[in-house]
Design a protein around this motif. Structure first.
Motif, PDB file in Angstrom:
ATOM      1  N   ARG A  92       0.836  -1.194   0.000  1.00  0.00           N
ATOM      2  CA  ARG A  92       0.000   0.000   0.000  1.00  0.00           C
ATOM      3  C   ARG A  92       0.874   1.249   0.000  1.00  0.00           C
ATOM      4  O   ARG A  92       1.864   1.322   0.718  1.00  0.00           O
ATOM      5  CB  ARG A  92      -0.868  -0.049   1.260  1.00  0.00           C
ATOM      6  CG  ARG A  92      -1.777   1.095   1.492  1.00  0.00           C
ATOM      7  CD  ARG A  92      -2.556   0.928   2.802  1.00  0.00           C
ATOM      8  NE  ARG A  92      -1.769   0.591   3.960  1.00  0.00           N
ATOM      9  CZ  ARG A  92      -0.979   1.441   4.602  1.00  0.00           C
ATOM     10  NH1 ARG A  92      -0.836   2.672   4.196  1.00  0.00           N
ATOM     11  NH2 ARG A  92      -0.300   1.059   5.662  1.00  0.00           N
ATOM     12  N   ASP A  93       0.530   2.234  -0.838  1.00  0.00           N
ATOM     13  CA  ASP A  93       1.255   3.511  -0.815  1.00  0.00           C
ATOM     14  C   ASP A  93       1.198   4.093   0.591  1.00  0.00           C
ATOM     15  O   ASP A  93       0.142   4.103   1.221  1.00  0.00           O
ATOM     16  CB  ASP A  93       0.638   4.508  -1.804  1.00  0.00           C
ATOM     17  CG  ASP A  93       1.047   4.233  -3.236  1.00  0.00           C
ATOM     18  OD1 ASP A  93       1.863   3.318  -3.461  1.00  0.00           O
ATOM     19  OD2 ASP A  93       0.547   4.928  -4.129  1.00  0.00           O
ATOM     20  N   GLY A  94       2.322   4.572   1.050  1.00  0.00           N
ATOM     21  CA  GLY A  94       2.391   5.166   2.381  1.00  0.00           C
ATOM     22  C   GLY A  94       2.871   4.218   3.458  1.00  0.00           C
ATOM     23  O   GLY A  94       3.203   4.647   4.550  1.00  0.00           O
ATOM     24  N   GLY A 111       6.442   2.697   0.782  1.00  0.00           N
ATOM     25  CA  GLY A 111       5.647   2.335  -0.388  1.00  0.00           C
ATOM     26  C   GLY A 111       5.172   3.564  -1.140  1.00  0.00           C
ATOM     27  O   GLY A 111       4.699   4.526  -0.546  1.00  0.00           O
ATOM     28  N   GLY A 112       5.323   3.558  -2.459  1.00  0.00           N
ATOM     29  CA  GLY A 112       4.861   4.660  -3.284  1.00  0.00           C
ATOM     30  C   GLY A 112       5.905   5.717  -3.550  1.00  0.00           C
ATOM     31  O   GLY A 112       5.629   6.715  -4.208  1.00  0.00           O
ATOM     32  N   CYS A 113       7.112   5.545  -3.029  1.00  0.00           N
ATOM     33  CA  CYS A 113       8.198   6.491  -3.286  1.00  0.00           C
ATOM     34  C   CYS A 113       9.188   5.871  -4.261  1.00  0.00           C
ATOM     35  O   CYS A 113       9.193   4.673  -4.482  1.00  0.00           O
ATOM     36  CB  CYS A 113       8.932   6.840  -1.990  1.00  0.00           C
ATOM     37  SG  CYS A 113       7.979   7.903  -0.910  1.00  0.00           S
ATOM     38  N   ASP A 116      11.880   3.066  -3.427  1.00  0.00           N
ATOM     39  CA  ASP A 116      11.043   2.720  -2.279  1.00  0.00           C
ATOM     40  C   ASP A 116      11.854   2.185  -1.098  1.00  0.00           C
ATOM     41  O   ASP A 116      11.356   2.099   0.010  1.00  0.00           O
ATOM     42  CB  ASP A 116       9.925   1.749  -2.655  1.00  0.00           C
ATOM     43  CG  ASP A 116      10.428   0.410  -3.152  1.00  0.00           C
ATOM     44  OD1 ASP A 116      11.638   0.267  -3.378  1.00  0.00           O
ATOM     45  OD2 ASP A 116       9.589  -0.492  -3.324  1.00  0.00           O
ATOM     46  N   GLY A 164       6.226  11.042  -1.145  1.00  0.00           N
ATOM     47  CA  GLY A 164       4.792  10.923  -0.910  1.00  0.00           C
ATOM     48  C   GLY A 164       4.503  10.946   0.569  1.00  0.00           C
ATOM     49  O   GLY A 164       5.391  10.716   1.389  1.00  0.00           O
ATOM     50  N   ARG A 166       3.393   9.799   4.163  1.00  0.00           N
ATOM     51  CA  ARG A 166       3.434   8.533   4.889  1.00  0.00           C
ATOM     52  C   ARG A 166       2.076   8.309   5.498  1.00  0.00           C
ATOM     53  O   ARG A 166       1.502   9.177   6.125  1.00  0.00           O
ATOM     54  CB  ARG A 166       4.487   8.530   6.000  1.00  0.00           C
ATOM     55  CG  ARG A 166       5.912   8.644   5.532  1.00  0.00           C
ATOM     56  CD  ARG A 166       6.319   7.645   4.465  1.00  0.00           C
ATOM     57  NE  ARG A 166       6.028   8.214   3.173  1.00  0.00           N
ATOM     58  CZ  ARG A 166       5.450   7.581   2.165  1.00  0.00           C
ATOM     59  NH1 ARG A 166       5.129   6.346   2.216  1.00  0.00           N
ATOM     60  NH2 ARG A 166       5.184   8.170   1.030  1.00  0.00           N
TER      61      ARG A 166
END
Length: 176
Positions: A92-94, A111-113, A116, A164, A166
């Motif tokens: 999951r992003d974040g 996640g999402g960076c 990562d 992004g 967190r």
């Protein structure tokens, strides 16, 4: 803010010192035992076995900046990833992981960076095992920056090409 002072009523709770709420924000201790911390009158949790952890729930809070800091006394680095903090849902992003790798590098994964996973150079040498050290990581989504600290001294300053917020939601402290 978790001071790690042993609760008087419930040894299976880690109290959030920043709030007076009764349940949200407090951690649920599963496995580790209370012991003496960095200072004589300071509490700590001793994570002895794989699976020992503290469950924390940040709810739906999202953070553009986040500082994680802890005093740790690592007896050994016997796993590929020796977890300090990790999200329950990595895909999951974040989501985030903060670990000490078996070779002594510190890893912060988000996640999402992009990238990562960011790793420091080797900072946890064998001479530091069995001693209290202060570890910290500072993440800034706006600056696309991550800084690693050891005993209050900045050791690494790394950049992201894509940052992004967190969104840790549910995380665990301790063994993985």
């Amino acid at each position: 803010f978790y001071s790690f002072d042993q609760p008087g009523k419930s040894p299976d709770a880690l109290l959030d010192s920043a709030t007076v709420q009764t349940a949200p924000g407090h951690g649920r201790v599963e496995g580790p035992v209370w012991s003496v911390g960095r200072w004589k009158n300071k509490g700590a949790l001793h994570f002895r076995q794989q699976g020992d952890c503290v469950h924390l729930d940040f709810g739906q809070d999202r953070f553009e900046q986040m500082t994680l800091a802890t005093w740790v006394n690592l007896e050994e680095l016997n796993h590929a990833h020796n977890a300090l903090v990790y999200s329950n849902q990595w895909n999951r992003d974040g989501a985030m992981h903060w670990t000490v790798l078996e070779d002594g590098r510190i890893e912060f994964a988000v996640g999402g960076c992009a990238p990562d996973v960011v790793q420091s150079d080797k900072v946890m040498m064998h001479r530091r095992l069995g001693r209290w050290v202060h570890l910290a990581v500072v993440y800034d989504a706006r600056q696309k920056n991550l800084r690693f600290y050891l005993n209050g001294v900045e050791r690494e300053n790394r950049s992201y090409t894509q940052g992004g917020r967190r969104d840790p939601q549910e995380v665990q402290l301790g063994s993985w």
